[in-house]
Design a protein around this motif. Structure first.
Motif, PDB file in Angstrom:
ATOM      1  N   GLY A 105       0.787  -1.224   0.000  1.00 14.98           N
ATOM      2  CA  GLY A 105       0.000   0.000   0.000  1.00 14.98           C
ATOM      3  C   GLY A 105       0.818   1.272   0.000  1.00 14.98           C
ATOM      4  N   GLY A 130       2.407   2.656  -2.522  1.00 12.02           N
ATOM      5  CA  GLY A 130       2.281   3.452  -3.742  1.00 12.02           C
ATOM      6  C   GLY A 130       3.042   2.905  -4.947  1.00 12.02           C
ATOM      7  N   LYS A 131       3.450   1.632  -4.895  1.00  7.57           N
ATOM      8  CA  LYS A 131       4.242   1.049  -5.984  1.00  7.57           C
ATOM      9  C   LYS A 131       3.440   0.960  -7.291  1.00  7.57           C
ATOM     10  CE  LYS A 131       4.912  -2.680  -3.484  1.00  7.57           C
ATOM     11  NZ  LYS A 131       4.187  -2.286  -2.260  1.00  7.57           N
ATOM     12  N   SER A 132       2.214   0.463  -7.202  1.00 11.12           N
ATOM     13  CA  SER A 132       1.404   0.345  -8.419  1.00 11.12           C
ATOM     14  C   SER A 132       1.058   1.718  -8.973  1.00 11.12           C
ATOM     15  CB  SER A 132       0.125  -0.445  -8.140  1.00 11.12           C
ATOM     16  OG  SER A 132       0.442  -1.775  -7.781  1.00 11.12           O
ATOM     17  N   THR A 133       0.833   2.655  -8.068  1.00 16.80           N
ATOM     18  CA  THR A 133       0.570   4.036  -8.507  1.00 16.80           C
ATOM     19  C   THR A 133       1.758   4.557  -9.304  1.00 16.80           C
ATOM     20  OG1 THR A 133      -0.804   4.434  -6.559  1.00 16.80           O
ATOM     21  CG2 THR A 133       0.093   6.380  -7.670  1.00 16.80           C
ATOM     22  N   ARG A 146       3.908   4.799   2.923  1.00 20.58           N
ATOM     23  CA  ARG A 146       3.150   5.879   2.293  1.00 20.58           C
ATOM     24  C   ARG A 146       3.224   7.166   3.110  1.00 20.58           C
ATOM     25  NH1 ARG A 146      -1.580   3.204   2.233  1.00 20.58           N
ATOM     26  NH2 ARG A 146      -2.427   4.366   3.971  1.00 20.58           N
TER      27      ARG A 146
HETATM   28  P1  ADP Z   1       1.016  -0.686  -3.591  1.00 18.50           P
HETATM   29  O1  ADP Z   1       1.023  -1.086  -5.037  1.00 18.50           O
HETATM   30  O2  ADP Z   1       2.355  -0.255  -3.093  1.00 18.50           O
HETATM   31  O3  ADP Z   1       0.434  -1.731  -2.707  1.00 18.50           O
HETATM   32  P2  ADP Z   1      -0.943   1.321  -4.483  1.00 18.50           P
HETATM   33  O4  ADP Z   1      -0.204   2.243  -5.383  1.00 18.50           O
HETATM   34  O5  ADP Z   1      -1.810   0.309  -5.126  1.00 18.50           O
HETATM   35  O6  ADP Z   1       0.091   0.630  -3.451  1.00 18.50           O
HETATM   36  O7  ADP Z   1      -1.863   2.166  -3.491  1.00 18.50           O
HETATM   37  C1  ADP Z   1      -1.330   3.142  -2.617  1.00 18.50           C
HETATM   38  C2  ADP Z   1      -2.459   3.717  -1.788  1.00 18.50           C
HETATM   39  O8  ADP Z   1      -3.330   4.471  -2.601  1.00 18.50           O
HETATM   40  C3  ADP Z   1      -3.305   2.691  -1.062  1.00 18.50           C
HETATM   41  O9  ADP Z   1      -3.635   3.194   0.186  1.00 18.50           O
HETATM   42  C4  ADP Z   1      -4.530   2.575  -1.944  1.00 18.50           C
HETATM   43  O10 ADP Z   1      -5.651   2.231  -1.166  1.00 18.50           O
HETATM   44  C5  ADP Z   1      -4.657   3.986  -2.494  1.00 18.50           C
HETATM   45  N1  ADP Z   1      -5.219   3.984  -3.865  1.00 18.50           N
HETATM   46  C6  ADP Z   1      -4.776   3.283  -4.912  1.00 18.50           C
HETATM   47  N2  ADP Z   1      -5.487   3.552  -6.022  1.00 18.50           N
HETATM   48  C7  ADP Z   1      -6.409   4.466  -5.648  1.00 18.50           C
HETATM   49  C8  ADP Z   1      -7.450   5.151  -6.348  1.00 18.50           C
HETATM   50  N3  ADP Z   1      -7.668   4.960  -7.657  1.00 18.50           N
HETATM   51  N4  ADP Z   1      -8.218   6.028  -5.634  1.00 18.50           N
HETATM   52  C9  ADP Z   1      -7.991   6.229  -4.325  1.00 18.50           C
HETATM   53  N5  ADP Z   1      -7.041   5.623  -3.609  1.00 18.50           N
HETATM   54  C10 ADP Z   1      -6.242   4.743  -4.259  1.00 18.50           C
END
Ligand code: ADP
Ligand code: MG
Length: 261
Positions: A46, A48-51, A214
């Motif tokens: 959580g 922010g890696k995928s983001t 995060r």
């Molecule tokens: P990771 O890939 O490192 O697990 P993400 O990038 O998926 O992390 O998510 C980082 C944070 O942002 C998490 O708390 C997630 O719930 C939140 N998040 C991810 N995508 C969205 C979105 N589209 N809208 C709101 N919050 C999001």
């Protein structure tokens, strides 16, 4: 390794705004990946890696900071970047061959040459004879291989891999790690791999980047130098004398306690 920068991220910050409030996900994150480099990102769940991968892939608009691929700001998805995800996102109603050709079709490549490339990739990577099968007739490892071939068919020079092996059993994972690493290195591609598996990160990469919780920024960077036989494989890397000490250092750097899990 060439010193040409393939990906450059400068002072990247990102916040999600939802009805339930704001979540600051990335804060002032900077990172460069050189051409031909295999770089892994590890960080708490959580963080922010995928983001971050979504921003590099042009799927999420940049709010604050800069993302450059091949020296140019990213404005949307491009051919230069291929994405491989944990879930393979194959279309169950399309055959293996039609799934592989999908990326080419989306890019308007219907030429005999691109069709030929789809066939050739399927043969090279052990899926000859499965062209007319449907995804539900394949094992998890084979499905992920089809997804990889679909990504490679469009010939991107940067591959973003978001936990692509996380759903696989251990043996399949080792085999696919070796294949994916071999394909990426043999073709001179640049790779950024997100994984929660520290051993996978070390065994596949030239460099491992540890992110903070995060909002994520770069916490520490490890250059991986392993004493290896001529041909580097993820399994061979696990047997290198330096392997354990990298594992321990990165684990300490991640700083995960029971309270976090
Ligand atoms: P990771 O890939 O490192 O697990 P993400 O990038 O998926 O992390 O998510 C980082 C944070 O942002 C998490 O708390 C997630 O719930 C939140 N998040 C991810 N995508 C969205 C979105 N589209 N809208 C709101 N919050 C999001
Ligand atoms: Mg993720």
């Amino acid at each position: 390794m060439s010193s040409t920068e393939k990906i450059r991220i400068d002072g990247l910050s990102h916040t999600y705004y939802t009805a339930r409030g704001e979540t600051a996900v990335l804060r002032d994150l900077s990172l460069a990946v050189a051409e031909g480099e295999f770089c892994s990102l590890v960080g708490p769940s959580g963080c922010g890696k995928s983001t971050l991968l979504g921003l590099i892939a042009g799927l999420t608009p940049v709010q604050d900071g800069r993302v450059l691929v091949n020296g140019a700001p990213v404005h949307g998805p491009t051919r230069e970047i291929g994405l491989l995800l944990q879930r393979d996102h194959l279309f169950e109603w399309r055959t293996v061959l039609k799934n592989v050709k999908l990326g080419l079709e989306i890019q308007g490549q219907r030429s005999a040459e691109s069709r030929g490339r789809a066939h050739q990739l399927l043969t090279t990577y052990g899926l000859a004879g499965f062209e007319q099968h449907y995804p539900d007739q394949l094992s998890g490892g084979m499905r992920q291989r089809v997804a990889l071939i679909r990504t490679l068919a469009t010939d991107p020079d940067v591959l973003l891999l978001d936990e692509p092996f996380a759903a696989l059993d251990y043996q399949t994972k080792l085999v696919l790690e070796r294949e994916v690493q071999g394909i990426i290195r043999a073709n001179g591609k640049t790779a950024l791999l997100v994984t929660h598996d520290i051993e996978e990160a070390i065994s596949m990469s030239d460099r491992v980047v540890v992110l903070t919780g995060r909002p994520a920024s770069v916490k520490q960077v490890y250059d991986i130098a392993l004493t290896l036989p001529a041909e580097r494989t993820p399994l061979g890397a696990r047997n290198a004398p330096e392997f354990r000490s990298y594992c321990n250092a990165i684990w300490d750097s991640l700083d995960i306690y029971l309270r976090d899990v």
